[in-house]
Design a protein around this motif. Structure first.
Motif, PDB file in Angstrom:
ATOM      1  N   PHE A  30       2.566  15.011 -13.072  1.00  0.00           N
ATOM      2  CA  PHE A  30       1.534  15.534 -13.959  1.00  0.00           C
ATOM      3  C   PHE A  30       1.315  17.023 -13.697  1.00  0.00           C
ATOM      4  O   PHE A  30       1.197  17.823 -14.633  1.00  0.00           O
ATOM      5  CB  PHE A  30       0.227  14.751 -13.772  1.00  0.00           C
ATOM      6  N   GLY A  31       1.275  17.392 -12.431  1.00  0.00           N
ATOM      7  CA  GLY A  31       1.099  18.805 -12.077  1.00  0.00           C
ATOM      8  C   GLY A  31       2.254  19.664 -12.565  1.00  0.00           C
ATOM      9  O   GLY A  31       2.053  20.785 -13.044  1.00  0.00           O
TER      10      GLY A  31
ATOM     11  N   LEU B  50       1.544   6.808  -6.732  1.00  0.00           N
ATOM     12  CA  LEU B  50       0.412   7.668  -7.068  1.00  0.00           C
ATOM     13  C   LEU B  50       0.735   9.137  -6.789  1.00  0.00           C
ATOM     14  O   LEU B  50       0.476  10.006  -7.631  1.00  0.00           O
ATOM     15  CB  LEU B  50      -0.832   7.233  -6.287  1.00  0.00           C
ATOM     16  N   SER B  51       1.331   9.406  -5.648  1.00  0.00           N
ATOM     17  CA  SER B  51       1.706  10.786  -5.303  1.00  0.00           C
ATOM     18  C   SER B  51       2.719  11.344  -6.293  1.00  0.00           C
ATOM     19  O   SER B  51       2.597  12.493  -6.739  1.00  0.00           O
ATOM     20  CB  SER B  51       2.291  10.842  -3.891  1.00  0.00           C
TER      21      SER B  51
ATOM     22  N   MET C  20       0.827  -1.201   0.000  1.00  0.00           N
ATOM     23  CA  MET C  20       0.000   0.000   0.000  1.00  0.00           C
ATOM     24  C   MET C  20       0.865   1.256   0.000  1.00  0.00           C
ATOM     25  O   MET C  20       0.576   2.211  -0.702  1.00  0.00           O
ATOM     26  CB  MET C  20      -0.920  -0.047   1.223  1.00  0.00           C
ATOM     27  N   ARG C  21       1.925   1.224   0.812  1.00  0.00           N
ATOM     28  CA  ARG C  21       2.806   2.393   0.916  1.00  0.00           C
ATOM     29  C   ARG C  21       3.465   2.701  -0.427  1.00  0.00           C
ATOM     30  O   ARG C  21       3.530   3.864  -0.838  1.00  0.00           O
ATOM     31  CB  ARG C  21       3.847   2.133   1.998  1.00  0.00           C
ATOM     32  N   ALA C  22       3.960   1.677  -1.108  1.00  0.00           N
ATOM     33  CA  ALA C  22       4.603   1.873  -2.411  1.00  0.00           C
ATOM     34  C   ALA C  22       3.603   2.399  -3.436  1.00  0.00           C
ATOM     35  O   ALA C  22       3.938   3.280  -4.244  1.00  0.00           O
ATOM     36  CB  ALA C  22       5.234   0.571  -2.895  1.00  0.00           C
ATOM     37  N   PHE C  23       2.378   1.881  -3.403  1.00  0.00           N
ATOM     38  CA  PHE C  23       1.354   2.357  -4.327  1.00  0.00           C
ATOM     39  C   PHE C  23       1.049   3.833  -4.083  1.00  0.00           C
ATOM     40  O   PHE C  23       0.928   4.615  -5.034  1.00  0.00           O
ATOM     41  CB  PHE C  23       0.079   1.521  -4.185  1.00  0.00           C
TER      42      PHE C  23
END
Length: 138
Positions: free
Chosen positions: A15-16, A8-9, A1-4
């Motif tokens: 992208f920003g 994602l972040s 979960m942490r790696a995902f």
């Protein structure tokens, strides 16, 4: 979960950066050129980032722990010293000369942008030199 969540972040951040023009060195230099053809676009990007960060600090203050970690890891000091001022000055000089800073430079590596590769290599070399000098100082 942490790696995902980290992936994602990072993807949202990259992208920003691309969407805002922060990966475009000429746009950054245009923003920093106060006495030439000033481009205020990045002032709005920074203002938006400050609003998002203010909201994040507001939310963080009301959370017992982060989602993917046991505790928050926040800066332990607020001291303004020579090292902070020197680092800020070097960052600003590098940003003005190259039109890149670490986040956009790393994101630009994905676009095969050669100046970003040179910048990141120089940044890593500078970090290594600092680590050596800091180790000798300690």
């Amino acid at each position: 979960m942490r790696a995902f969540l980290a992936l994602l972040s990072g993807a949202i951040f990259g992208f920003g950066l691309a969407l805002s023009g922060m990966m475009n060195p000429s746009r950054v230099r245009g923003f920093l050129d106060l006495f030439g053809e000033w481009d205020p676009t990045l002032a709005f990007v920074m203002g938006g980032a400050m609003l998002v960060m203010a909201l994040a600090w507001f939310v963080q203050a009301r959370m017992a722990a982060p989602i993917a970690e046991a505790e928050f890891h926040l800066p332990g000091t607020r001291a303004i010293d020579r090292r902070l001022l020197g680092g800020a000055a070097l960052f600003g000089i590098g940003w003005g000369l190259a039109g890149l800073c670490p986040g956009p430079a790393i994101a630009s590596l994905g676009t095969a942008f050669r100046p970003a590769l040179i910048f990141v290599a120089a940044m890593l070399a500078g970090m290594a030199v600092f680590a050596l000098l800091d180790r000798k100082r300690a």
